[in-house]
Design an enzyme around this catalytic site. Structure first.
Site, PDB file in Angstrom:
ATOM      1  N   LYS A 158     -20.253 -38.981 -83.856  1.00 54.35           N
ATOM      2  CA  LYS A 158     -19.733 -38.005 -82.892  1.00 54.35           C
ATOM      3  C   LYS A 158     -18.212 -37.935 -82.910  1.00 54.35           C
ATOM      4  O   LYS A 158     -17.551 -38.976 -82.980  1.00 54.35           O
ATOM      5  CB  LYS A 158     -20.191 -38.362 -81.472  1.00 54.35           C
ATOM      6  CG  LYS A 158     -21.691 -38.268 -81.262  1.00 54.35           C
ATOM      7  CD  LYS A 158     -22.036 -38.387 -79.791  1.00 54.35           C
ATOM      8  CE  LYS A 158     -23.504 -38.048 -79.563  1.00 54.35           C
ATOM      9  NZ  LYS A 158     -23.825 -37.982 -78.131  1.00 54.35           N
ATOM     10  N   GLY A 165     -21.760 -30.222 -78.379  1.00 58.14           N
ATOM     11  CA  GLY A 165     -22.532 -30.184 -79.621  1.00 58.14           C
ATOM     12  C   GLY A 165     -21.726 -30.007 -80.893  1.00 58.14           C
ATOM     13  O   GLY A 165     -22.294 -30.025 -81.977  1.00 58.14           O
ATOM     14  N   LYS A 201     -26.341 -44.940 -81.140  1.00 59.22           N
ATOM     15  CA  LYS A 201     -27.764 -44.939 -81.449  1.00 59.22           C
ATOM     16  C   LYS A 201     -28.298 -43.535 -81.152  1.00 59.22           C
ATOM     17  O   LYS A 201     -27.913 -42.921 -80.162  1.00 59.22           O
ATOM     18  CB  LYS A 201     -28.458 -45.977 -80.560  1.00 59.22           C
ATOM     19  CG  LYS A 201     -29.943 -46.047 -80.744  1.00 59.22           C
ATOM     20  CD  LYS A 201     -30.314 -47.252 -81.576  1.00 59.22           C
ATOM     21  CE  LYS A 201     -31.799 -47.211 -81.972  1.00 59.22           C
ATOM     22  NZ  LYS A 201     -32.001 -47.738 -83.324  1.00 59.22           N
ATOM     23  N   LYS A 237     -28.342 -22.951 -73.243  1.00 60.59           N
ATOM     24  CA  LYS A 237     -29.460 -23.157 -72.344  1.00 60.59           C
ATOM     25  C   LYS A 237     -30.217 -21.856 -72.160  1.00 60.59           C
ATOM     26  O   LYS A 237     -29.609 -20.784 -72.146  1.00 60.59           O
ATOM     27  CB  LYS A 237     -28.950 -23.701 -71.005  1.00 60.59           C
ATOM     28  CG  LYS A 237     -28.395 -25.118 -71.160  1.00 60.59           C
ATOM     29  CD  LYS A 237     -27.548 -25.557 -69.983  1.00 60.59           C
ATOM     30  CE  LYS A 237     -26.900 -26.901 -70.297  1.00 60.59           C
ATOM     31  NZ  LYS A 237     -25.805 -27.199 -69.351  1.00 60.59           N
ATOM     32  N   GLU A 275     -23.569 -35.029 -67.310  1.00 59.14           N
ATOM     33  CA  GLU A 275     -24.668 -34.731 -68.232  1.00 59.14           C
ATOM     34  C   GLU A 275     -25.286 -36.032 -68.726  1.00 59.14           C
ATOM     35  O   GLU A 275     -24.564 -36.924 -69.174  1.00 59.14           O
ATOM     36  CB  GLU A 275     -24.047 -34.025 -69.436  1.00 59.14           C
ATOM     37  CG  GLU A 275     -24.735 -32.780 -69.904  1.00 59.14           C
ATOM     38  CD  GLU A 275     -24.034 -32.237 -71.136  1.00 59.14           C
ATOM     39  OE1 GLU A 275     -23.127 -31.401 -70.955  1.00 59.14           O
ATOM     40  OE2 GLU A 275     -24.377 -32.648 -72.244  1.00 59.14           O
ATOM     41  N   GLU A 288     -21.525 -36.676 -70.985  1.00 56.32           N
ATOM     42  CA  GLU A 288     -20.182 -36.167 -70.709  1.00 56.32           C
ATOM     43  C   GLU A 288     -20.108 -35.578 -69.302  1.00 56.32           C
ATOM     44  O   GLU A 288     -21.146 -35.339 -68.674  1.00 56.32           O
ATOM     45  CB  GLU A 288     -19.744 -35.128 -71.746  1.00 56.32           C
ATOM     46  CG  GLU A 288     -20.743 -34.063 -72.084  1.00 56.32           C
ATOM     47  CD  GLU A 288     -20.340 -33.286 -73.348  1.00 56.32           C
ATOM     48  OE1 GLU A 288     -19.682 -32.251 -73.197  1.00 56.32           O
ATOM     49  OE2 GLU A 288     -20.688 -33.705 -74.458  1.00 56.32           O
ATOM     50  N   ASN A 290     -18.915 -32.348 -67.268  1.00 49.13           N
ATOM     51  CA  ASN A 290     -18.475 -30.965 -67.385  1.00 49.13           C
ATOM     52  C   ASN A 290     -17.572 -30.662 -66.196  1.00 49.13           C
ATOM     53  O   ASN A 290     -18.020 -30.648 -65.051  1.00 49.13           O
ATOM     54  CB  ASN A 290     -19.672 -30.013 -67.434  1.00 49.13           C
ATOM     55  CG  ASN A 290     -20.509 -30.261 -68.675  1.00 49.13           C
ATOM     56  OD1 ASN A 290     -19.978 -30.509 -69.755  1.00 49.13           O
ATOM     57  ND2 ASN A 290     -21.817 -30.239 -68.527  1.00 49.13           N
ATOM     58  N   ARG A 292     -16.203 -28.286 -64.611  1.00 47.50           N
ATOM     59  CA  ARG A 292     -16.145 -26.873 -64.223  1.00 47.50           C
ATOM     60  C   ARG A 292     -17.380 -26.544 -63.382  1.00 47.50           C
ATOM     61  O   ARG A 292     -18.326 -27.320 -63.336  1.00 47.50           O
ATOM     62  CB  ARG A 292     -16.186 -26.001 -65.489  1.00 47.50           C
ATOM     63  CG  ARG A 292     -17.435 -26.271 -66.308  1.00 47.50           C
ATOM     64  CD  ARG A 292     -17.649 -25.320 -67.474  1.00 47.50           C
ATOM     65  NE  ARG A 292     -18.966 -25.497 -68.064  1.00 47.50           N
ATOM     66  CZ  ARG A 292     -19.286 -26.391 -68.995  1.00 47.50           C
ATOM     67  NH1 ARG A 292     -18.370 -27.210 -69.468  1.00 47.50           N
ATOM     68  NH2 ARG A 292     -20.522 -26.471 -69.457  1.00 47.50           N
TER      69      ARG A 292
HETATM   70  C1  MV4 Z   1     -27.031 -37.170 -78.529  1.00 40.54           C
HETATM   71  C2  MV4 Z   1     -28.376 -36.875 -78.833  1.00 40.54           C
HETATM   72  C3  MV4 Z   1     -29.196 -37.936 -79.178  1.00 40.54           C
HETATM   73  N1  MV4 Z   1     -28.709 -39.207 -79.239  1.00 40.54           N
HETATM   74  N2  MV4 Z   1     -26.588 -38.454 -78.597  1.00 40.54           N
HETATM   75  C4  MV4 Z   1     -25.393 -32.751 -78.250  1.00 40.54           C
HETATM   76  C5  MV4 Z   1     -24.278 -32.167 -77.426  1.00 40.54           C
HETATM   77  C6  MV4 Z   1     -23.655 -33.270 -76.662  1.00 40.54           C
HETATM   78  N3  MV4 Z   1     -23.524 -32.918 -75.273  1.00 40.54           N
HETATM   79  C7  MV4 Z   1     -24.533 -34.454 -76.852  1.00 40.54           C
HETATM   80  N4  MV4 Z   1     -25.572 -34.057 -77.774  1.00 40.54           N
HETATM   81  C8  MV4 Z   1     -26.531 -34.938 -78.131  1.00 40.54           C
HETATM   82  N5  MV4 Z   1     -26.153 -36.223 -78.170  1.00 40.54           N
HETATM   83  C9  MV4 Z   1     -27.418 -39.421 -78.957  1.00 40.54           C
HETATM   84  N6  MV4 Z   1     -26.940 -40.675 -79.042  1.00 40.54           N
HETATM   85  C10 MV4 Z   1     -28.780 -35.538 -78.776  1.00 40.54           C
HETATM   86  C11 MV4 Z   1     -27.844 -34.551 -78.441  1.00 40.54           C
HETATM   87  C12 MV4 Z   1     -28.340 -33.206 -78.405  1.00 40.54           C
HETATM   88  C13 MV4 Z   1     -28.409 -32.483 -77.205  1.00 40.54           C
HETATM   89  C14 MV4 Z   1     -28.011 -33.004 -75.998  1.00 40.54           C
HETATM   90  C15 MV4 Z   1     -28.099 -32.275 -74.835  1.00 40.54           C
HETATM   91  C16 MV4 Z   1     -28.613 -30.987 -74.873  1.00 40.54           C
HETATM   92  C17 MV4 Z   1     -29.023 -30.452 -76.045  1.00 40.54           C
HETATM   93  C18 MV4 Z   1     -28.936 -31.186 -77.230  1.00 40.54           C
HETATM   94  C19 MV4 Z   1     -29.342 -30.615 -78.426  1.00 40.54           C
HETATM   95  C20 MV4 Z   1     -29.245 -31.316 -79.589  1.00 40.54           C
HETATM   96  C21 MV4 Z   1     -28.724 -32.615 -79.584  1.00 40.54           C
END
Ligand code: MV4
Length: 447
Positions: A158, A165, A201, A237, A275, A288, A290, A292
């Site tokens: 990340k 994302g 992870k 969303k 979130e 995270e 947000n 706002r």
């Molecule tokens: C992740 C995850 C799985 N495992 N982290 C994507 C955007 C960011 N807000 C965090 N995200 C993700 N982090 C770990 N360690 C899967 C996602 C993710 C996701 C998260 C929230 C809403 C939609 C998503 C769509 C794809 C991946």
């Protein structure tokens, strides 16, 4: 209290902000681009000022034009809505310098959460659960390999400057790590001008559950329940609901208290959303903050009865929260469907154009937030969401049935929308049972 607020946004959120200002007796200044001369927000605000050409970077992101508009109208505060400048800490600092109150968290609070690797370390210190991973940014590729082995595959790479994302890559096994790191760094550099990365992870098939918080400038912070936003497609969303189908009172309290600790740890004031990912065993991990008001805020307004926009303005004016945690009650079940001018049959491509005629649903427990009207031409420059349909039922079953009736009544001629796609989603057995995760829409074939 402010006498006049400038709204640095467009569309349905600008309308929502204008309405909240009116209820509080505050005059409103709309700003609009040359493509938005006929937009509703420019017509219904008390004053409206054109701030530049159609592209956002020349208008809604034009900080000098916005501050000049405050100067000429005498607006004392700016509400940024969502998107555009809403999470731009440099803009917040510019407002501070100009003596204009930014209606949102401080620049320092934004920055504390903006650097993800750093924020994660503060969250651990504050006792907020996060996904196991590297301690902050990883400096070298050799280090990345060692840490990935220690965490155990699959791992996520990340971008520390990331969010929403971007700059995220999955490595399912050691042979995929190098290309994941290179791709994440490249995307991070081009999106954020910073290619620091950290490792986590990978959480398999989680749900996306977020906690709404309100914090005043006196240090009072409360949580207002959750929104389940697992039904999303490419980080957009599609349908949100509260309560989450997986929620229990105990999990809600633990997630709510974690969200409050997260906010307090970074000196957060105003409305915000923590979130989380929630796994199959109901373990939750902070992702995270947000910083706002969010698109889906009405879901929380309808389950709590609390006006989040008025709360934001009151907080920014220095007033203490009108509610304490024990005042927050959640009632019924609320669903929001986002109606977009897009074509699900062709990869959800945007379909701007002129609305020849429109009939919007209504009735008991139905709320529509929109800025479109009959004869309005949707410009191609901005996002494709044209309305949010919300329903409240006594329980989830009643809410789904009410949403089917509402969407069935929604008629729009002249443009293509995702309304039929939303109806199909509501008829799906897994959706009906609340049996979804963040990959659901990627896996399932609709249409
Ligand atoms: C992740 C995850 C799985 N495992 N982290 C994507 C955007 C960011 N807000 C965090 N995200 C993700 N982090 C770990 N360690 C899967 C996602 C993710 C996701 C998260 C929230 C809403 C939609 C998503 C769509 C794809 C991946």
């Amino acid at each position: 209290m402010f006498n006049k607020i400038l709204i640095a946004n467009r569309g349905e959120i600008a309308i929502r902000i204008i309405r909240a200002c009116r209820e509080l007796g505050i005059s409103t200044v709309a700003v609009y681009s040359e493509a938005d001369k006929t937009a509703l927000h420019a017509q219904i605000a008390d004053e409206a000022i054109c701030i530049g050409p159609a592209p956002s970077k020349d208008s809604y992101l034009n900080t000098k034009a916005l501050l000049a508009a405050c100067e000429v109208t005498g607006a004392q505060a700016i509400h940024p809505g969502f998107g555009f400048l809403s999470e731009n800490s440099s803009f917040v600092r510019l407002c501070d310098k100009c003596g204009i109150k930014f209606i949102g968290p401080s620049a320092d609070a934004m920055d504390a959460m903006g650097d993800k690797a750093n924020a994660k370390q503060s969250m651990i210190k504050a006792g907020v659960p996060v996904v196991p991973g590297s301690d902050g940014i990883v400096e070298s590729y050799e280090q990345t390999e060692v840490i990935a082995e220690r965490i155990g595959y699959p791992v996520m790479v990340k971008a520390s400057a990331g969010g929403g994302g971007r700059g995220i890559r999955l490595a399912e096994k050691p042979s995929e790590l190098e290309s994941a790191v290179i791709a994440a760094k490249q995307e991070a550099m081009s999106c954020f001008g910073n290619d620091d990365i950290y490792l986590e992870k990978f959480i398999v098939n989680p749900r996306h559950v977020e906690i709404q918080i309100l914090a005043d400038e006196q240090g009072n912070t409360i949580y207002l329940g959750e929104r389940d936003c697992s039904l999303q497609r490419r980080h957009q969303k599609v349908l949100e609901e509260s309560p989450s189908p997986i929620m229990t009172p105990d999990l809600r309290r633990r997630m709510g208290e974690a969200a409050v600790r997260a906010a307090k740890a970074c000196g957060y004031a105003n409305a915000g959303t923590a979130e989380f990912l929630v796994d199959k065993d109901l373990n939750f991990y902070f992702m995270e903050m947000n910083a706002r008001i969010q698109v889906e805020h009405p879901v929380t307004e309808m389950v709590t009865g609390i006006d989040l926009l008025k709360a934001q303005i009151n907080i920014a004016a220095g007033l203490p929260l009108e509610y304490s945690q024990s005042d927050i009650e959640l009632n019924g079940h609320v669903i929001e469907c986002r109606v977009n001018a897009e074509d699900p049959a062709h990869g959800f491509r945007p379909c701007p154009g002129k609305i020849k005629s429109i009939h919007m649903p209504g009735g008991f427990g139905v709320r529509i937030d929109t800025a479109v009207y009959q004869g309005y031409e949707i410009p191609p420059y901005y996002d494709s969401m044209i309305a949010k349909v919300l329903v409240k039922g006594r329980d989830r079953k009643e809410a789904i049935q009410k949403m089917k009736v509402a969407l069935g009544e929604f008629l729009i001629e002249g443009i293509t929308t995702n309304i039929d796609f939303q109806l199909e989603l509501l008829r799906d057995e897994d959706v009906e049972n609340g049996n979804v995760d963040i990959e659901f829409l990627n896996r399932k074939k609709f249409g």
